[in-house]
Design a protein around this motif. Structure first.
Motif, mmCIF file in Angstrom:
data_model
loop_
_atom_site.group_PDB
_atom_site.id
_atom_site.type_symbol
_atom_site.label_atom_id
_atom_site.label_comp_id
_atom_site.label_asym_id
_atom_site.label_seq_id
_atom_site.Cartn_x
_atom_site.Cartn_y
_atom_site.Cartn_z
ATOM 1 N N PRO A 199 0.806 -1.223 0.000
ATOM 2 C CA PRO A 199 0.000 0.000 0.000
ATOM 3 C C PRO A 199 0.844 1.280 0.000
ATOM 4 C CG PRO A 199 -0.822 -1.564 1.634
ATOM 5 C CD PRO A 199 0.514 -2.059 1.188
ATOM 6 N N ILE A 200 2.020 1.232 0.633
ATOM 7 C CA ILE A 200 2.886 2.414 0.650
ATOM 8 C C ILE A 200 3.426 2.694 -0.746
ATOM 9 C CG2 ILE A 200 5.060 3.355 1.548
ATOM 10 C CD1 ILE A 200 4.483 1.836 4.155
ATOM 11 N N ALA A 201 3.806 1.631 -1.457
ATOM 12 C CA ALA A 201 4.284 1.808 -2.834
ATOM 13 C C ALA A 201 3.183 2.381 -3.713
ATOM 14 C CB ALA A 201 4.772 0.471 -3.394
ATOM 15 N N GLN A 202 1.947 1.890 -3.525
ATOM 16 C CA GLN A 202 0.828 2.441 -4.293
ATOM 17 C C GLN A 202 0.580 3.895 -3.926
ATOM 18 O OE1 GLN A 202 -2.801 0.234 -4.769
ATOM 19 N NE2 GLN A 202 -1.801 -1.760 -4.632
ATOM 20 N N ALA A 203 0.712 4.206 -2.639
ATOM 21 C CA ALA A 203 0.476 5.574 -2.184
ATOM 22 C C ALA A 203 1.504 6.535 -2.758
ATOM 23 C CB ALA A 203 0.498 5.625 -0.661
ATOM 24 N N MET A 204 2.766 6.114 -2.799
ATOM 25 C CA MET A 204 3.843 7.022 -3.194
ATOM 26 C C MET A 204 4.200 6.923 -4.662
ATOM 27 S SD MET A 204 6.227 6.889 0.242
ATOM 28 C CE MET A 204 7.256 8.255 -0.297
ATOM 29 N N GLY A 205 3.527 6.016 -5.401
ATOM 30 C CA GLY A 205 3.803 5.869 -6.822
ATOM 31 C C GLY A 205 2.737 6.452 -7.733
ATOM 32 N N GLY A 206 1.688 7.042 -7.143
ATOM 33 C CA GLY A 206 0.657 7.695 -7.948
ATOM 34 C C GLY A 206 -0.605 6.894 -8.139
ATOM 35 N N SER A 207 -0.635 5.656 -7.652
ATOM 36 C CA SER A 207 -1.806 4.811 -7.869
ATOM 37 C C SER A 207 -2.980 5.190 -6.968
ATOM 38 C CB SER A 207 -1.443 3.337 -7.654
ATOM 39 O OG SER A 207 -2.585 2.512 -7.759
ATOM 40 N N MET A 208 -2.729 5.326 -5.662
ATOM 41 C CA MET A 208 -3.831 5.552 -4.723
ATOM 42 C C MET A 208 -4.567 6.859 -4.981
ATOM 43 S SD MET A 208 -2.751 4.106 -0.966
ATOM 44 C CE MET A 208 -4.281 4.682 -0.240
ATOM 45 N N SER A 209 -3.829 7.907 -5.283
ATOM 46 C CA SER A 209 -4.465 9.214 -5.464
ATOM 47 C C SER A 209 -5.354 9.264 -6.697
ATOM 48 C CB SER A 209 -3.400 10.310 -5.564
ATOM 49 O OG SER A 209 -2.656 10.185 -6.759
ATOM 50 N N THR A 210 -5.171 8.309 -7.608
ATOM 51 C CA THR A 210 -5.968 8.293 -8.844
ATOM 52 C C THR A 210 -6.951 7.130 -8.901
ATOM 53 O OG1 THR A 210 -4.180 7.087 -9.980
ATOM 54 C CG2 THR A 210 -4.172 9.485 -10.177
ATOM 55 N N THR A 211 -7.091 6.393 -7.780
ATOM 56 C CA THR A 211 -7.981 5.232 -7.739
ATOM 57 C C THR A 211 -9.142 5.488 -6.781
ATOM 58 O OG1 THR A 211 -6.134 3.746 -8.214
ATOM 59 C CG2 THR A 211 -8.109 2.746 -7.294
ATOM 60 N N GLY A 212 -10.347 5.100 -7.211
ATOM 61 C CA GLY A 212 -11.538 5.328 -6.404
ATOM 62 C C GLY A 212 -12.381 6.451 -6.980
ATOM 63 N N PHE A 213 -13.283 6.977 -6.171
ATOM 64 C CA PHE A 213 -14.169 8.058 -6.603
ATOM 65 C C PHE A 213 -13.747 9.366 -5.936
ATOM 66 C CE2 PHE A 213 -16.495 4.256 -7.599
ATOM 67 C CZ PHE A 213 -17.196 4.580 -8.760
ATOM 68 N N PRO A 214 -13.917 10.499 -6.620
ATOM 69 C CA PRO A 214 -13.435 11.780 -6.094
ATOM 70 C C PRO A 214 -13.963 12.131 -4.709
ATOM 71 C CG PRO A 214 -14.098 12.008 -8.393
ATOM 72 C CD PRO A 214 -14.518 10.634 -7.959
ATOM 73 N N MET B 86 4.978 3.655 -10.558
ATOM 74 C CA MET B 86 4.929 4.803 -11.469
ATOM 75 C C MET B 86 4.863 4.354 -12.920
ATOM 76 S SD MET B 86 7.617 7.494 -9.734
ATOM 77 C CE MET B 86 7.420 8.638 -11.115
ATOM 78 N N ASN B 87 5.641 3.335 -13.261
ATOM 79 C CA ASN B 87 5.625 2.836 -14.637
ATOM 80 C C ASN B 87 4.260 2.271 -14.999
ATOM 81 O OD1 ASN B 87 6.790 2.148 -17.184
ATOM 82 N ND2 ASN B 87 7.015 0.042 -16.469
ATOM 83 N N LEU B 88 3.641 1.554 -14.055
ATOM 84 C CA LEU B 88 2.325 0.986 -14.311
ATOM 85 C C LEU B 88 1.234 2.058 -14.317
ATOM 86 C CD1 LEU B 88 2.694 -2.236 -12.127
ATOM 87 C CD2 LEU B 88 2.725 -2.098 -14.616
ATOM 88 N N CYS B 89 1.537 3.225 -13.765
ATOM 89 C CA CYS B 89 0.585 4.340 -13.750
ATOM 90 C C CYS B 89 0.950 5.404 -14.790
ATOM 91 C CB CYS B 89 0.552 4.988 -12.369
ATOM 92 S SG CYS B 89 -0.206 3.994 -11.084
ATOM 93 N N ARG B 90 1.695 5.037 -15.801
ATOM 94 C CA ARG B 90 2.224 6.061 -16.704
ATOM 95 C C ARG B 90 1.130 6.857 -17.410
ATOM 96 N NH1 ARG B 90 6.107 5.367 -20.113
ATOM 97 N NH2 ARG B 90 7.188 3.804 -18.879
ATOM 98 N N VAL B 91 -0.048 6.258 -17.660
ATOM 99 C CA VAL B 91 -1.095 7.042 -18.334
ATOM 100 C C VAL B 91 -1.616 8.153 -17.429
ATOM 101 C CG1 VAL B 91 -1.795 5.180 -19.891
ATOM 102 C CG2 VAL B 91 -2.938 5.427 -17.678
ATOM 103 N N LYS B 92 -1.501 7.982 -16.128
ATOM 104 C CA LYS B 92 -1.922 9.043 -15.217
ATOM 105 C C LYS B 92 -0.939 10.217 -15.283
ATOM 106 C CE LYS B 92 -5.500 6.750 -13.870
ATOM 107 N NZ LYS B 92 -6.854 7.160 -14.320
ATOM 108 N N PHE B 93 0.328 9.929 -15.514
ATOM 109 C CA PHE B 93 1.304 11.005 -15.685
ATOM 110 C C PHE B 93 1.141 11.665 -17.059
ATOM 111 C CE2 PHE B 93 3.037 8.356 -12.327
ATOM 112 C CZ PHE B 93 3.320 9.329 -11.366
ATOM 113 N N ARG B 94 0.660 10.898 -18.025
ATOM 114 C CA ARG B 94 0.250 11.497 -19.300
ATOM 115 C C ARG B 94 -0.837 12.545 -19.051
ATOM 116 N NH1 ARG B 94 -3.938 7.865 -22.309
ATOM 117 N NH2 ARG B 94 -5.038 8.621 -20.453
ATOM 118 N N ASP B 95 -1.845 12.170 -18.250
ATOM 119 C CA ASP B 95 -2.947 13.088 -17.961
ATOM 120 C C ASP B 95 -2.496 14.274 -17.124
ATOM 121 O OD1 ASP B 95 -4.524 11.387 -19.387
ATOM 122 O OD2 ASP B 95 -5.456 10.434 -17.652
ATOM 123 N N GLN B 96 -1.486 14.060 -16.267
ATOM 124 C CA GLN B 96 -0.947 15.174 -15.492
ATOM 125 C C GLN B 96 -0.419 16.259 -16.425
ATOM 126 O OE1 GLN B 96 -0.972 15.780 -12.216
ATOM 127 N NE2 GLN B 96 0.120 17.706 -12.505
ATOM 128 N N GLY B 97 0.261 15.844 -17.481
ATOM 129 C CA GLY B 97 0.763 16.809 -18.454
ATOM 130 C C GLY B 97 -0.345 17.486 -19.230
#
Length: 424
Positions: free
Chosen positions: A141-156, A206-217
């Protein structure tokens, strides 16, 4: 030369828990001889989440098949002698200890490279071996939290959510396996010299969440929107939680079906080129040119209304019925399958992705199968995970070349004893 993809490759596997064992098991399934080097008390997961208090846990057995287990106490001189001999005889050493653990035993990369210049040193760390976070402890869970997964998963409107997929542990194991294979190839073509391979959990997420970093840009610091999202995004400076929006070029969402149980849903995709087919399937010809949905831009703008229309149509079907209906019309759609359903799914069975492992001393069990399909090179059968120290004598004789007398000498030297507890 053996017939398996990694025949002739010998791996000294000092990893434990999930990330490392996932990696070494994949290599074992491709034919590598994986020697699981365990402390006399064993990998901690042998006793974690046990379904039977008298057996090794499924957590352990599902991650350690097709390996051999050897025990050694590295707090003894005899145990270190075994370790060093195995270093000389192996192509790869794998570990996922905390930073500096092996070095404290006297085995830095420089020392390991001195013992065997050809060996590949593969390591998993939470945040890598250098940098401000390098000493932080990491769990899934810490890796998910600090790699960008948790903040982009779930409902707003809800808190950040971890995914069911172990992208921090298993995802990092996959990255490490790729790195090991690359290092083996590099060694073959570059003078037979080994190297270090490192995979960090945060970086793998982060690599598995790369499309979220695409959207960040694409947000351009709050100046642009993400029109594929079903909720307003203009003005946001970070990628939001998308709920069940596909977040891609094609609109998609989760649609409920009868009898409306916990997992009675399908995931439904509306392709841009396929809109007329979808419109005719759920409505009539007038829906094809309805100005609310006639273009992709309008469908994005009015997608919440679109999802309600599709749900109203789907409510008359079970998820399997609706999936069949859609696939007959070439509309992308798939049922949400529970773990129970996946265990008995005919396609999963055909692909050998749920496998019954037979012959374990503590009983047969089921495991997830090999996800990488080679036309030649995988092992013929998934074998049971080893009992603790099951292959100690076998490995010492076969790999290290030790005699029975030498093994008895090592035993007398405390090589196979539980390390003494630290004095407080």
């Amino acid at each position: 030369m053996g017939s398996k993809a990694l025949s002739g490759v010998r791996i000294l596997d000092m990893t434990h828990v999930q990330a490392g064992p996932t990696s070494s098991q994949l290599l074992a399934w491709m034919g590598a001889d994986v020697i699981k080097f365990e402390n006399p008390t064993g990998d901690i997961t042998r006793k974690q989440l046990r379904h039977d208090p008298n057996k090794d846990s499924l957590y352990f057995t599902m991650l350690n098949s097709n390996k051999r287990s050897i025990i050694a106490n590295m707090k003894s001189k005899a145990g270190c002698e075994i370790f060093e001999e195995l270093l000389r005889k192996c192509d790869v050493i794998m570990e996922n200890f905390g930073p500096g653990v092996l070095a404290r035993f006297g085995y830095t990369w420089e020392k390991i490279h001195e013992i065997n210049p050809a060996i590949i040193y593969a390591t998993i760390k939470g945040f890598g071996s250098s940098g401000p976070y390098s000493d932080y402890k990491a769990y899934e869970p810490i890796a998910q939290a600090m790699g960008g997964s948790m903040s982009t998963t779930g409902f707003p409107e809800n808190p950040p959510t971890i995914t069911g997929a172990q992208i921090g542990d298993t995802g990092t194991g996959l990255h490490l396996a790729i790195g090991i294979c690359a290092a083996l190839y590099h060694r073959t073509h570059n003078g037979g010299i080994g190297q270090e391979v490192e995979a960090a959990m945060q970086e793998s997420v982060m690599n598995l969440c790369r499309v979220k970093f695409r959207d960040q840009g694409r947000l351009m610091g709050g100046k642009a929107a993400l029109p594929e999202y079903s909720r307003p995004t203009l003005g946001l400076t970070a990628v939001p939680r998308a709920g069940n929006d596909s977040g891609g070029g094609q609109l998609g969402n989760c649609i409920p079906c009868k009898p409306f149980g916990t997992n009675d849903y399908v995931y439904f995709i509306v392709q841009e080129a396929n809109w007329p087919v979808v419109a005719r399937a759920i409505g009539d010809e007038a829906l094809v040119t309805d100005e609310r949905f006639a273009t992709l831009a309008e469908r994005r703008k009015n997608q919440n209304e679109l999802w309600k229309m599709i749900a109203d149509f789907a409510k008359n079907y079970t998820k399997r019925e609706f999936t069949a209906f859609c696939n007959e019309k070439n509309i992308p759609c798939g049922p949400v399958l529970s773990t129970e359903e996946i265990m008995t799914d005919p396609h999963v069975a055909h692909r050998e992705m749920i496998v019954k492992v037979e012959g374990h001393p503590q009983g047969d069990y089921y495991t997830v199968g090999m996800p990488i399909k080679l036309s030649m090179g995988n092992v013929d059968k998934i074998l049971p995970a080893p009992m603790l120290g099951e292959h100690t004598e076998e490995v010492l004789k076969e790999v290290c070349g030790f005699s029975a007398e030498k093994i008895a000498e090592l035993k007398a030297g405390g090589a196979f004893e539980v390390p003494p507890k630290k004095k407080k």
